[in-house]
Write a protein that holds these residues in place. Structure first.
Motif, mmCIF file in Angstrom:
data_model
loop_
_atom_site.group_PDB
_atom_site.id
_atom_site.type_symbol
_atom_site.label_atom_id
_atom_site.label_comp_id
_atom_site.label_asym_id
_atom_site.label_seq_id
_atom_site.Cartn_x
_atom_site.Cartn_y
_atom_site.Cartn_z
ATOM 1 N N TYR A 131 0.696 -1.233 0.207
ATOM 2 C CA TYR A 131 -0.089 -0.060 -0.018
ATOM 3 C C TYR A 131 0.767 1.239 0.023
ATOM 4 O O TYR A 131 1.759 1.376 0.776
ATOM 5 C CB TYR A 131 -0.864 -0.199 1.304
ATOM 6 C CG TYR A 131 -1.979 -1.017 1.136
ATOM 7 C CD1 TYR A 131 -3.070 -1.056 0.651
ATOM 8 C CD2 TYR A 131 -1.788 -2.240 1.810
ATOM 9 C CE1 TYR A 131 -4.021 -2.034 0.541
ATOM 10 C CE2 TYR A 131 -2.701 -3.292 1.716
ATOM 11 C CZ TYR A 131 -3.800 -3.128 0.847
ATOM 12 O OH TYR A 131 -4.621 -4.333 0.942
ATOM 13 N N ALA A 144 -5.017 -1.795 3.922
ATOM 14 C CA ALA A 144 -4.627 -0.374 3.873
ATOM 15 C C ALA A 144 -4.602 0.223 5.373
ATOM 16 O O ALA A 144 -3.852 0.807 5.865
ATOM 17 C CB ALA A 144 -5.465 0.368 2.945
ATOM 18 N N HIS A 189 -7.773 -1.001 -4.870
ATOM 19 C CA HIS A 189 -6.752 -0.993 -4.060
ATOM 20 C C HIS A 189 -6.597 0.159 -3.614
ATOM 21 O O HIS A 189 -6.227 0.788 -2.436
ATOM 22 C CB HIS A 189 -5.420 -1.287 -4.719
ATOM 23 C CG HIS A 189 -4.113 -1.781 -3.949
ATOM 24 N ND1 HIS A 189 -4.239 -2.969 -3.038
ATOM 25 C CD2 HIS A 189 -3.125 -1.066 -3.797
ATOM 26 C CE1 HIS A 189 -3.190 -3.077 -2.668
ATOM 27 N NE2 HIS A 189 -2.300 -1.968 -2.967
ATOM 28 N N VAL A 224 -7.121 2.511 0.066
ATOM 29 C CA VAL A 224 -5.965 3.478 0.742
ATOM 30 C C VAL A 224 -6.941 4.783 0.814
ATOM 31 O O VAL A 224 -6.508 5.558 2.167
ATOM 32 C CB VAL A 224 -4.997 3.774 -0.279
ATOM 33 C CG1 VAL A 224 -4.062 4.627 0.225
ATOM 34 C CG2 VAL A 224 -4.036 2.533 -0.157
#
Length: 174
Positions: A3, A54, A141, A145
């Protein structure tokens, strides 16, 4: 999973020796960060951290920094605050296309954090909105985050609200 995120801090007057701070951060576990010390009294750490999710990556980084530089005050976690150009770049469209989407769907487009010139949004809000529309190449993804950094920034700002004001305002804002 890996991350990527950035944490920006304000340093206290007695924590101005950047070489010492970099060494302390490395010893505290921030060896997976690129450390920027350009602006006096500030430091930014751009992480690429391995973690199951994350939130864990960001949470452990916050803890590592707090151990290394206890007096540092978090300014901002990112990616979070963005303009239309930033979102357009991430969505693979032009700024004009993004603006057209915002104007065409004014009733359900996410509200900005700051409305002005320029307006600023929480990245996760706009990415989720785009994902729900369909054909944009948004990375889940990145959304994970961005949602996590938004929560960090909201929690940081919430600390400044006086309890009396908070009790009065919450019923009016929901």
């Amino acid at each position: 999973m890996s991350y990527s995120f950035t944490l920006k801090y304000q340093l206290s007057d007695h924590d101005r020796d950047h070489d010492d701070i970099v060494e302390r951060l490395f010893e505290a576990g921030c060896d997976d960060a690129t450390i920027g010390v350009g602006q006096p009294g500030r430091i930014a750490l751009t992480f690429t951290r391995e973690s199951p999710d994350a939130w864990s990556a960001i949470f452990t980084a916050l803890g590592d920094i707090k151990r290394a530089v206890p007096s540092a005050r978090l300014v901002e976690a990112g990616p979070d605050f963005v303009g239309l150009t930033d979102v357009a770049d991430l969505a693979g469209v032009t700024r004009q296309n993004m603006r057209k989407l915002m104007l065409t769907h004014a009733s359900d487009f996410p509200l900005p954090v700051h409305e002005g010139n320029p307006s600023v949004w929480h990245l996760s809000d706009v990415l989720v909105w785009l994902m729900n529309r369909g054909s944009y190449p948004i990375s889940p993804h990145l959304v994970e985050v961005a949602k996590s950094t938004k929560q960090v920034n909201l929690a940081k700002d919430a600390r400044a609200i006086e309890p009396r004001i908070n009790r009065q305002l919450v019923p009016l804002l929901t």
